[in-house]
Design an enzyme around this catalytic site. Structure first.
Site, short mmCIF file in Angstrom:
data_model
loop_
_atom_site.label_atom_id
_atom_site.label_comp_id
_atom_site.label_asym_id
_atom_site.label_seq_id
_atom_site.Cartn_x
_atom_site.Cartn_y
_atom_site.Cartn_z
N CYS A 125 0.83 -1.20 0.00
CA CYS A 125 0.00 0.00 0.00
C CYS A 125 0.88 1.26 0.00
O CYS A 125 1.54 1.54 -0.98
CB CYS A 125 -0.97 -0.03 1.18
SG CYS A 125 -2.39 1.07 0.96
N HIS A 149 -3.67 -5.60 1.05
CA HIS A 149 -3.46 -5.94 2.45
C HIS A 149 -3.86 -7.40 2.66
O HIS A 149 -4.76 -7.91 2.00
CB HIS A 149 -4.32 -5.05 3.35
CG HIS A 149 -3.90 -3.62 3.35
ND1 HIS A 149 -2.75 -3.17 3.95
CD2 HIS A 149 -4.50 -2.52 2.82
CE1 HIS A 149 -2.65 -1.85 3.80
NE2 HIS A 149 -3.70 -1.44 3.10
#
Length: 496
Positions: A340, A439
Site C-alpha cells: 500500500c 493488504h
C-alpha cells in the site's frame, strides 16, 4: 456445551481504562457463543485506530471488529463498527461513517455538541439493524467509562448500553496495578441508571496463584456490590491480532526464534500492521519491527508497510537514514516488498495534485520500482480475490487506499498479481523487489512461499495461517471459559 438458541440480551464489555483487554475478551465471548450454538456478532459504536479492514461489500471498519467477526464465524459488516476515526496527526482524524470517509476533523470539532445527536442516531440505528440478524450482540466500549468531562458527548460506552438494554461487564487490568481503585472509582462515577446496567466485573491479566486473590475477589464484591464473574490470567501463548500498534516493540523482542529475518520498517503513521501477523507466526521466519538502519541492512527481507501519511513518512525516512538503508539492502541483493503506502514509496514519484496529504505536489520516491502514484480524493475499499501473476493458486486480501499507481512511460507491465477479471495489480521487478496494494497478502501461503523461495534452505515447512488463527480463537475461548463463570453470564443474559 450445546445450548438451545433462545434470545439473549446483548453483552457489553467496558473498561476502567484503555488497553485493559476489552477487544480480546470480546473476541473470546464471540467464539464461546459460537461454540455454544448461537450466532453472535461484535459491535463497537466508535473506534479509533489506524488498523482497518474492508468488508465484503467494500466498506471500511476497524480491524478489531473484523477479528471479532472472524472469531464469531460471520462476515464483517459496517454495522459492527459504524464510526471509525483514523488519526492523521496528533490532533486530526479522518472520520469514516458507515464504512465511507466523510472528511477530516480536529478533536475540538469532533467532540462538540453540534451534530453529536446525529452521530448518536447513526450508531444506534446500526446496532438496531445488527441485533435483528444476530444473537447475541457482543458489544465493546472504548477507553474508560468514567471520563466525566466527556459524558454528555459519549456515544460508545454506557449510553450505548442503555440504548441496547445490554448487560455490562466492567473489565479491569490487574497487571497495571491499582485494580481496586480503578474498579470502585469507575463505578462510583456512574450515574444511577448507568450503574444499574453493570452486572459483573472481570479482572483481567492476572499473574500468579489465583487462590491468593480469593480475598481480593471477596473484598471487591463487598466494596462494589457487584459480583466478580471472572479472574482471567495473563497469557502469552495465545495469539490474536492486536488492535493498535502499541504492541509492536514488544513483538520485535518476542520474535527472536526463526530463520529468515524479516524487517518491517517502523513508520510513524504505520497502519494495518496486522498484515504481518501471519509472517510473525510462521516458524520459518524471524520478524521484527525497526527504524534502525543497521537492523534493516542486516535483514533478509525488508517490508515497507502501509501508512496513513505516505508523503510525511517518506520524508522522515529520508531524514533519518532509513531510506538509504532500504536502498542499500536492495543493492546488496536483499528482498524489498512494499504494501500500500510502502508500495507508493518504492516508485519514482508520488503526486498529490489535490492536496490529499500535504501541500507537496510532487515527492520523489525511492526509485526501486518504475511506477508513479497519484493520490486521489476517493478511497478504494474492497475485498479482492487474485492469483500471483503466472500462478493458478487462488488468494484473497483487501484494498484500502487513496492513490492510483501506474508504470512510468516505457516501463512496461509487470504485475505482481492478477485479479479474477484478469486485471493486473502491483508491480514485480523481480523475485526480490515488488509492491502491491493488497493488504493481507501475507496470509496467503502461495505468496509467502514465493517470497521465501530465495531462502529455501532455511525455510522448509509451509505454514497455514488460516488454520492457525482458527486454532487460536478456540484456545482463547477455552482460556476465558475456564476462568469466567459462563453459567452465571448465560443466566444473566437469559432473564426477561
Amino acid at each position: 456445551m450445546e445450548r438451545t438458541n433462545g434470545k439473549l440480551r446483548p453483552l457489553m464489555l467496558v473498561g476502567t481504562g484503555s488497553d485493559v483487554g476489552k477487544s480480546v475478551l470480546a473476541a473470546a465471548f464471540c467464539r464461546i457463543f459460537r461454540q455454544d450454538g448461537y450466532r453472535p456478532a461484535p459491535f463497537k459504536a466508535q473506534n479509533m485506530a489506524l488498523n482497518s479492514y474492508a468488508t465484503p461489500e467494500g466498506f471500511e471498519i476497524g480491524r478489531a471488529q473484523a477479528v471479532q467477526a472472524e472469531a464469531a464465524g460471520v462476515p464483517c459488516h459496517t454495522d459492527m463498527n459504524p464510526l471509525l476515526l483514523k488519526p492523521c496527526t496528533d490532533s486530526d482524524a479522518q472520520v469514516v461513517l458507515n464504512g465511507v470517509p466523510v472528511g477530516t476533523k480536529s478533536a475540538s470539532d469532533f467532540f462538540r455538541k453540534r451534530g453529536r445527536e446525529a452521530l448518536r442516531r447513526t450508531v444506534c440505528e446500526a446496532f438496531d439493524r445488527l441485533e435483528t440478524r444476530y444473537n447475541p450482540v457482543v458489544m465493546e466500549g472504548a477507553g474508560s467509562i468514567s471520563e466525566i468531562n466527556l459524558r454528555e458527548l459519549d456515544i460508545v460506552n454506557m449510553p450505548m448500553a442503555l440504548h441496547a438494554g445490554a448487560d455490562v461487564l466492567l473489565v479491569a487490568d490487574i497487571d497495571r496495578g491499582g485494580v481496586f481503585g480503578s474498579v470502585y472509582g469507575s463505578l462510583m462515577l456512574l450515574p444511577e441508571p448507568q450503574l444499574e446496567r453493570v452486572k459483573g466485573i472481570l479482572v483481567n491479566k492476572f499473574r500468579g496463584d489465583r487462590a491468593l486473590f480469593d480475598d481480593g475477589v471477596r473484598m471487591m464484591e463487598e466494596l462494589c456490590g457487584i459480583p466478580v464473574l471472572g479472574v482471567v490470567p495473563y497469557f502469552r501463548d495465545i495469539h490474536v491480532e492486536a488492535e493498535d500498534s502499541l504492541v509492536l516493540e514488544g513483538k520485535s523482542r518476542e520474535a527472536e526464534r526463526g530463520k529468515v529475518s524479516v524487517a518491517v520498517v517502523l513508520l510513524r503513521h504505520l497502519s494495518n500492521f496486522t498484515d504481518f501477523d501471519a509472517l510473525e507466526r510462521d516458524p520459518r521466519v524471524r520478524l521484527f519491527y525497526t527504524d534502525r538502519p543497521e537492523e534493516i541492512a542486516s535483514a533478509d527481507i525488508v517490508v515497507l508497510p502501509g501508512t496513513k501519511s505516505t508523503v510525511d513518512d517518506l520524508r522522515r525516512l529520508r531524514s533519518d537514514g532509513t531510506a538509504a538503508a532500504v536502498l542499500g539492502a536492495h543493492r546488496a541483493g536483499r528482498t524489498v516488498v512494499g504494501i500500500c503506502g510502502g508500495y507508493q514509496m518504492m516508485g519514482r514519484a508520488i503526486l498529490d495534485p489535490f492536496g490529499v496529504e500535504s501541500g507537496t505536489k510532487r515527492m520523489p520516491g525511492l526509485g526501486l520500482l518504475p511506477v508513479e502514484t497519484t493520490l486521489r480524493r476517493e478511497k478504494r475499499t474492497r475485498q479482492v480475490r487474485f492469483t500471483l501473476d503466472g500462478d493458478e493458486v487462488p488468494c484473497r486480501g483487501y484494498e484500502i487506499h487513496m492513490g492510483e499507481t501506474v508504470p512510468v512511460p516505457g516501463a512496461g507491465l509487470s504485475p505482481l498479481n492478477r485479479y479474477e477479471d484478469g486485471a493486473g495489480e502491483g508491480y514485480r521487478l523481480d523475485g526480490r523487489c515488488m509492491g502491491t496494494y493488497v493488504h493481507g497478502i501475507f496470509d496467503n501461503p502461495a505468496f509467502v512461499d514465493m517470497l521465501l523461495a530465495p531462502y529455501a534452505q532455511r525455510a522448509a515447512v509451509p505454514f497455514d495461517y488460516r488454520a492457525y488463527k482458527e486454532e487460536q480463537y478456540d484456545r482463547l475461548a477455552d482460556h476465558v471459559r475456564r476462568h469466567v463463570d459462563m453459567e452465571r453470564i448465560y443466566e444473566m443474559l437469559s432473564r426477561p
